[in-house]
Write an enzyme that holds these catalytic residues in place. Structure first.
Site, PDB file in Angstrom:
ATOM      1  CB  SER A 246     -85.857  97.929  48.628  1.00  0.00           C
ATOM      2  OG  SER A 246     -86.447  98.583  49.719  1.00  0.00           O
TER       3      SER A 246
ATOM      4  CE  LYS B 239     -94.515 100.658  53.670  1.00  0.00           C
ATOM      5  NZ  LYS B 239     -93.793 101.274  54.797  1.00  0.00           N
TER       6      LYS B 239
ATOM      7  CG  ASP C 272     -92.262  99.812  57.938  1.00  0.00           C
ATOM      8  OD1 ASP C 272     -91.211  99.552  57.328  1.00  0.00           O
ATOM      9  OD2 ASP C 272     -93.315 100.152  57.368  1.00  0.00           O
TER      10      ASP C 272
ATOM     11  N   GLY D 251     -95.654 113.852  63.961  1.00  0.00           N
ATOM     12  CA  GLY D 251     -96.264 113.291  62.760  1.00  0.00           C
ATOM     13  C   GLY D 251     -97.234 112.185  63.125  1.00  0.00           C
TER      14      GLY D 251
ATOM     15  CB  ALA E  63     -93.548 106.631  58.930  1.00  0.00           C
TER      16      ALA E  63
ATOM     17  CB  THR F 296    -103.819 117.110  60.157  1.00  0.00           C
ATOM     18  OG1 THR F 296    -103.189 117.781  59.067  1.00  0.00           O
ATOM     19  CG2 THR F 296    -105.307 117.002  59.909  1.00  0.00           C
TER      20      THR F 296
ATOM     21  CG  ASN G 103    -108.546 115.167  61.962  1.00  0.00           C
ATOM     22  OD1 ASN G 103    -107.475 114.968  61.395  1.00  0.00           O
ATOM     23  ND2 ASN G 103    -109.612 115.648  61.331  1.00  0.00           N
TER      24      ASN G 103
ATOM     25  CE1 TYR H 298     -84.864 106.070  53.943  1.00  0.00           C
ATOM     26  CE2 TYR H 298     -83.098 106.570  52.391  1.00  0.00           C
ATOM     27  CZ  TYR H 298     -84.332 105.995  52.668  1.00  0.00           C
ATOM     28  OH  TYR H 298     -85.015 105.352  51.676  1.00  0.00           O
TER      29      TYR H 298
HETATM   30  P1  ATR Z   1     -95.844 108.579  55.734  1.00  0.00           P
HETATM   31  O1  ATR Z   1     -96.630 107.373  55.341  1.00  0.00           O
HETATM   32  O2  ATR Z   1     -94.458 108.612  55.145  1.00  0.00           O
HETATM   33  O3  ATR Z   1     -95.833 108.821  57.202  1.00  0.00           O
HETATM   34  P2  ATR Z   1     -97.930 110.542  55.294  1.00  0.00           P
HETATM   35  O4  ATR Z   1     -98.963 109.594  55.721  1.00  0.00           O
HETATM   36  O5  ATR Z   1     -98.197 111.406  54.100  1.00  0.00           O
HETATM   37  O6  ATR Z   1     -96.570 109.803  54.972  1.00  0.00           O
HETATM   38  O7  ATR Z   1     -97.524 111.473  56.533  1.00  0.00           O
HETATM   39  C1  ATR Z   1     -96.666 112.555  56.428  1.00  0.00           C
HETATM   40  C2  ATR Z   1     -96.533 113.231  57.792  1.00  0.00           C
HETATM   41  O8  ATR Z   1     -95.735 114.405  57.628  1.00  0.00           O
HETATM   42  C3  ATR Z   1     -97.863 113.672  58.372  1.00  0.00           C
HETATM   43  O9  ATR Z   1     -97.792 113.614  59.780  1.00  0.00           O
HETATM   44  C4  ATR Z   1     -97.935 115.120  57.882  1.00  0.00           C
HETATM   45  O10 ATR Z   1     -98.765 115.951  58.642  1.00  0.00           O
HETATM   46  P3  ATR Z   1    -100.349 116.086  58.267  1.00  0.00           P
HETATM   47  O11 ATR Z   1    -101.003 114.867  58.820  1.00  0.00           O
HETATM   48  O12 ATR Z   1    -100.780 117.330  58.919  1.00  0.00           O
HETATM   49  O13 ATR Z   1    -100.399 116.155  56.758  1.00  0.00           O
HETATM   50  C5  ATR Z   1     -96.499 115.541  58.062  1.00  0.00           C
HETATM   51  N1  ATR Z   1     -96.162 116.715  57.258  1.00  0.00           N
HETATM   52  C6  ATR Z   1     -95.901 116.757  55.936  1.00  0.00           C
HETATM   53  N2  ATR Z   1     -95.632 118.029  55.539  1.00  0.00           N
HETATM   54  C7  ATR Z   1     -95.725 118.802  56.657  1.00  0.00           C
HETATM   55  C8  ATR Z   1     -95.560 120.209  56.909  1.00  0.00           C
HETATM   56  N3  ATR Z   1     -95.225 121.064  55.939  1.00  0.00           N
HETATM   57  N4  ATR Z   1     -95.730 120.641  58.187  1.00  0.00           N
HETATM   58  C9  ATR Z   1     -96.062 119.782  59.180  1.00  0.00           C
HETATM   59  N5  ATR Z   1     -96.228 118.452  59.001  1.00  0.00           N
HETATM   60  C10 ATR Z   1     -96.064 117.972  57.758  1.00  0.00           C
END
Ligand code: ATR
Length: 277
Positions: A20, A69, A106, A132, A136, A158, A160, A223
């Site tokens: 930024s 945030k 965002d 995900g 974000a 995950t 849930n 990115y």
């Molecule tokens: P952000 O705020 O940048 O979205 P975050 O809240 O930590 O960061 O979310 C990261 C995302 O990447 C989540 O959806 C995470 O999945 P989990 O909810 O299961 O943790 C996903 N993620 C990170 N590493 C991963 C991996 N090795 N395989 C699958 N998903 C992954």
């Protein structure tokens, strides 16, 4: 007598990696504005007092990034509808009366980036698949709901966390098993990676795009690198692809306009400046 410079910045922890300052610094130089945009690292125990001090030091506002945030909302006197829907803010204005107004740009940045680079794309043209369910994803799902996507399928390792987003954003959101994500691309218009997979130093997101319509658009929030394995596979499959840098650039524009009084352009010069920072 010269006027005091306009001040804004970005608060997070850590903050050293943030693009930024390069982004806003480019705009300040381009528009000849006597202002500064300063990275500020605050430890959690200093967050509240640090934020309260900024308007007294002359700051007009700040961006807030990881891990604050959500925390900033509890300090806000006024919260925009979109920040409240998402449950997080990234753009803060300090009001004349010292109050804190919290907004979230965002989702705006996400949609503007796609409209800019793929003018034929519309969220309304078909279901979206969101990979995900983190912070974000929350902003992007809210933006896709608001932009009129008829269905939003969320696949997350995950499960849930995906279900929590369905509860938050309602009827158009469905949950898909993480290991069924490739199949859930059928009849989509938009496929979005919001995970950190594919980022420099992280494993790639290994998905095949055989089930995706050729008309679908694939986009990534990662990115660095600009072209992730996810995007190169999508391009090989014939999909339209849009990289994630533009989301960062577009989300910054409303804050810059508010703090420094100029609606800034998002163009190739800005991309180059941020990439070389
Ligand atoms: P952000 O705020 O940048 O979205 P975050 O809240 O930590 O960061 O979310 C990261 C995302 O990447 C989540 O959806 C995470 O999945 P989990 O909810 O299961 O943790 C996903 N993620 C990170 N590493 C991963 C991996 N090795 N395989 C699958 N998903 C992954």
């Amino acid at each position: 007598m010269s006027q005091a410079p306009l001040l804004a910045g970005v608060v997070g922890n850590p903050i050293g990696h943030s693009r930024s300052p390069a982004l806003h610094g480019h705009w300040l130089r381009r528009y000849g504005i006597a202002g500064h945009y300063i990275p500020i690292e605050l430890r959690p125990e200093h967050f509240e007092t640090g934020i309260r001090a900024l308007p007294k030091l002359g700051f007009r506002g700040i961006n807030v990034t990881i891990p604050y945030k959500e925390t900033i909302l509890s300090m806000a006197d006024q919260v925009s509808d979109r920040a409240s829907l998402i449950g997080a803010a990234n753009t803060i204005m300090f009001r004349e009366d010292g109050g804190i107004y919290a907004d979230n740009t965002d989702g705006y940045g996400f949609i503007s980036n796609l409209e800019h680079h793929a003018p034929a794309w519309s969220a309304k043209s078909g279901p979206a698949l969101v990979l995900g369910a983190g912070g974000a994803a929350k902003a992007i799902v809210a933006a896709m709901v608001q932009a009129g996507a008829p269905e939003i399928r969320i696949a997350n390792r995950t499960r849930n966390r995906a279900e929590a987003l369905r509860e938050r954003f309602g009827a158009r959101v469905t949950v898909v098993d993480w290991n069924m994500a490739a199949g859930a691309m059928a009849d989509t218009a938009t496929i979005i990676n919001t995970t950190s997979l594919g980022m420099d130093g992280q494993p790639p997101l290994n998905l095949t795009f055989e089930a995706a319509p050729k008309s679908a658009l694939a986009t990534d929030i990662v990115y660095a690198p600009l072209i992730t394995p996810f995007l190169s596979r999508a391009a090989e499959a014939g999909l339209v692809t849009v990289d994630g840098l533009g989301m960062l650039l577009h989300q910054a524009a409303p804050g810059f306009q508010h703090w420094f009084g100029v609606r800034p352009d998002v163009d190739d010069d800005l991309r180059a400046a941020v990439l070389s920072a």
